[in-house]
Scaffold this motif. Sequence first.
Motif, PDB file in Angstrom:
ATOM      1  N   GLU A  90      -7.029  -2.838  -5.252  1.00 26.26           N
ATOM      2  CA  GLU A  90      -7.002  -2.115  -3.983  1.00 26.26           C
ATOM      3  C   GLU A  90      -7.904  -0.904  -4.127  1.00 26.26           C
ATOM      4  O   GLU A  90      -7.822  -0.195  -5.127  1.00 26.26           O
ATOM      5  N   SER A  98     -11.263   0.394   3.665  1.00 31.38           N
ATOM      6  CA  SER A  98     -10.181   0.120   2.718  1.00 31.38           C
ATOM      7  C   SER A  98     -10.110  -1.375   2.446  1.00 31.38           C
ATOM      8  O   SER A  98     -10.133  -2.179   3.379  1.00 31.38           O
ATOM      9  N   LYS A 100      -8.512  -4.702  -0.201  1.00 32.14           N
ATOM     10  CA  LYS A 100      -7.607  -5.262  -1.201  1.00 32.14           C
ATOM     11  C   LYS A 100      -8.223  -6.590  -1.619  1.00 32.14           C
ATOM     12  O   LYS A 100      -9.024  -7.179  -0.888  1.00 32.14           O
TER      13      LYS A 100
END
Length: 144
Positions: A90, A98, A100
């Motif tokens: 992550e 962002s 992951k």
Amino acid sequence: GSARSHSNRFVASDNYQVRKVDDIYQISNPNSDVFKLYGDNANKCVIDSDIDENDIIDVYSYHISCRSDEFTGNENMVGIVLYKWDGKNEWTHKSGVSCKSGYIYVKKGSAVDKMPAYYGDTSHEKLYYSLFKEQINYNKLIAG
């Protein structure tokens, strides 16, 4: 903390799918010489301590980026799946995106074909540049 469900587990250096069952890793390619194999069963298992944790990628779910082009079914699409950045499953890129493990970015093939050469030589490189505005650092990124 929150409990996580089972994941798809990959070994970064070889792209073998690995599943953890009862604290034992099962790999999809038992002919690999990367792992110390044991046991007589067809699954060929690997002891937990035989795998470097930095080489493990856990994908709990795949997520298509909201920055992706809409899929219409009328034209070819090109995508990249991001698995790991600088050893992290992550991360937040300096651009603010962002991510992951399992983050998917998809663009229309015609748009990728029109991207400037400085974006990169391959479709993956062009997609990465269009998302993050920088060249792929292959020493830090694991993607496919």
